[in-house]
Design a protein around this motif. Structure first.
Motif, PDB file in Angstrom:
ATOM      1  N   UNK A 114       4.172   5.691   2.509  1.00  0.00           N
ATOM      2  CA  UNK A 114       4.339   7.135   2.717  1.00  0.00           C
ATOM      3  C   UNK A 114       4.319   7.491   4.202  1.00  0.00           C
ATOM      4  N   UNK A 115       3.473   6.823   4.976  1.00  0.00           N
ATOM      5  CA  UNK A 115       3.412   7.072   6.430  1.00  0.00           C
ATOM      6  C   UNK A 115       4.760   6.713   7.064  1.00  0.00           C
ATOM      7  N   UNK A 155      -8.404   5.316  -0.293  1.00  0.00           N
ATOM      8  CA  UNK A 155      -7.021   5.571  -0.704  1.00  0.00           C
ATOM      9  C   UNK A 155      -6.831   7.034  -1.094  1.00  0.00           C
ATOM     10  N   UNK A 188      -6.817   9.106   2.051  1.00  0.00           N
ATOM     11  CA  UNK A 188      -5.563   8.946   2.806  1.00  0.00           C
ATOM     12  C   UNK A 188      -4.446   9.745   2.143  1.00  0.00           C
ATOM     13  N   UNK A 189      -4.390   9.690   0.807  1.00  0.00           N
ATOM     14  CA  UNK A 189      -3.355  10.426   0.079  1.00  0.00           C
ATOM     15  C   UNK A 189      -3.507  11.938   0.298  1.00  0.00           C
ATOM     16  N   UNK A 201       7.460   9.120   6.086  1.00  0.00           N
ATOM     17  CA  UNK A 201       7.306  10.401   6.788  1.00  0.00           C
ATOM     18  C   UNK A 201       7.843  10.310   8.213  1.00  0.00           C
ATOM     19  N   UNK A 226       0.056   4.201   0.601  1.00  0.00           N
ATOM     20  CA  UNK A 226      -0.244   5.058   1.761  1.00  0.00           C
ATOM     21  C   UNK A 226       0.622   4.664   2.954  1.00  0.00           C
ATOM     22  N   UNK A 270       0.827  -1.203   0.000  1.00  0.00           N
ATOM     23  CA  UNK A 270       0.000   0.000   0.000  1.00  0.00           C
ATOM     24  C   UNK A 270       0.863   1.255   0.000  1.00  0.00           C
ATOM     25  N   UNK A 310      -2.518  12.855   3.852  1.00  0.00           N
ATOM     26  CA  UNK A 310      -1.051  12.837   4.019  1.00  0.00           C
ATOM     27  C   UNK A 310      -0.398  14.031   3.332  1.00  0.00           C
ATOM     28  N   UNK A 311      -0.921  14.369   2.146  1.00  0.00           N
ATOM     29  CA  UNK A 311      -0.358  15.504   1.407  1.00  0.00           C
ATOM     30  C   UNK A 311      -0.493  16.787   2.242  1.00  0.00           C
TER      31      UNK A 311
END
Lengths: 132, 210
Positions: A26-27, B89, B92-93, A30, A23, A21, B96-97
């Protein structure tokens, strides 16, 4: 933002984040950035990760479990079976939270085990424990 | 018997086939029931057989009716769930952005690298508003999931009725149907588990692990 100064984590440590995933990748990326790990690469499954690991050396692998075509557990077994890679710290980050999963990962040689969903503090603590 | 078109999805075709077989058997029973009676000596046996056949005929008719109702609902449940996956999704993107935008602005403010403090503060505020707005996905996906749940419950009820109608008992069911062999790596792919399902929290995992 985490309390840790950005300079604390990074000691030239190169990390591979493996998750299907984007997402989640990216988590994790980060959070790693916040605790000072800037040299981070990503892979979408175990097979892709193992190809990268064979070519380029990583100081740590942070991997999900449930992925296709190669799972995180299979990736871990491949890494541990390869003499040149076997000492690589390997943190399993997964939604699999049953006792048999934790035991299987431990037996396969995982360095740490993080259950999803996790906190930034948990990730930080587990990384600190494997990087030393 | 209605012949299912080739393009139909497999489960629907299967149901149509079963319904067709049931109808055929039912017709055959009706035909046998309509046959002329034998001699007087056979009367008792025949009436007993007839009663049994009538019972069978009714059972088959009831089963057929239940199977016909089991056909998948017109709106694709899979499509609805696919939409939920896409929407979560995207949300979530977006979240996060925006969070990363806020982190960048707050980073500039904290480190003293900000060239326009007011603009950076406004950026943090705007990012927070965008995060709030992106959370609206929960309403939409919640409604979609509820729709799927209600359709699943209705199918579940119909299957239970069918199982009861056919007199299938728990002990008739095959053991270990379709599961991965115990002890294999595949058997470890359970996905998320609640604590009621045996899922451990991080502390319990640490106790096992360290």
């Amino acid at each position: 933002m985490l309390a840790t100064p950005a300079s604390e984590g990074d000691r030239g440590v190169k990390i591979l984040v493996v998750d299907d995933y984007p997402t989640m990748r990216r988590i994790v990326r980060n959070l790693l950035d916040q605790i000072g790990f800037k040299d981070v690469e990503e892979a979408g499954n175990g097979a892709e990760a193992f190809e990268k690991i064979k070519v380029s050396r990583y100081d740590m692998v942070i991997s999900d479990w449930n992925m296709e075509p190669m799972t995180g557990l299979e990736l871990l077994k491949h890494v541990r079976a390869d003499a040149a890679l076997s000492k690589t710290p390997f943190i399993m980050v997964t939604a699999e939270s049953k006792t048999e999963n934790v035991i299987a990962a431990k037996q396969a040689g995982a360095s740490q085990y993080i259950v999803k969903p996790f906190t930034a503090e948990t990730l930080k603590a587990k990384i600190a424990s494997v990087v030393g | 018997m209605t012949v299912a078109p080739q393009a139909q999805p497999a489960p629907e075709k299967g149901l149509a086939r079963i319904a067709g077989h049931v109808a055929a058997i039912s017709g055959e029973v009706d035909r046998l029931l309509g046959m002329p009676m034998g001699t007087a000596e056979d009367g008792d046996r025949l009436s007993q057989v007839m009663a049994e056949m009538q019972g069978m005929s009714k059972l088959l008719a009831d089963t057929r009716a239940e199977i016909v109702h089991l056909s998948p609902p017109p709106t694709g449940l899979g499509d609805t769930l696919d939409a939920v996956v896409d929407e979560t999704e995207q949300a979530a993107m977006e979240i996060m952005k925006q969070a990363e935008r806020a982190q960048a602005a707050s980073g500039r403010l904290t480190s003293g690298a900000s060239t326009d403090t007011k603009a950076d503060l406004a950026e943090v505020d705007d990012a927070a508003t965008c995060i709030l707005m992106a959370c609206a996905f929960q309403d939409i996906t919640g409604q979609r999931i509820r729709k799927v749940l209600s359709a699943m419950r209705s199918v579940e009820e119909r299957i239970a009725t069918l199982v009861a109608l056919m007199g299938i008992r728990q002990e008739d069911l095959p053991q270990d149907a379709g599961g991965a062999p115990a002890g294999s790596d595949a058997a470890l792919l359970n996905g998320p588990s609640s604590s009621a399902e045996g899922g451990l929290g991080q502390n319990a995992v640490d106790d096992l692990f360290n």
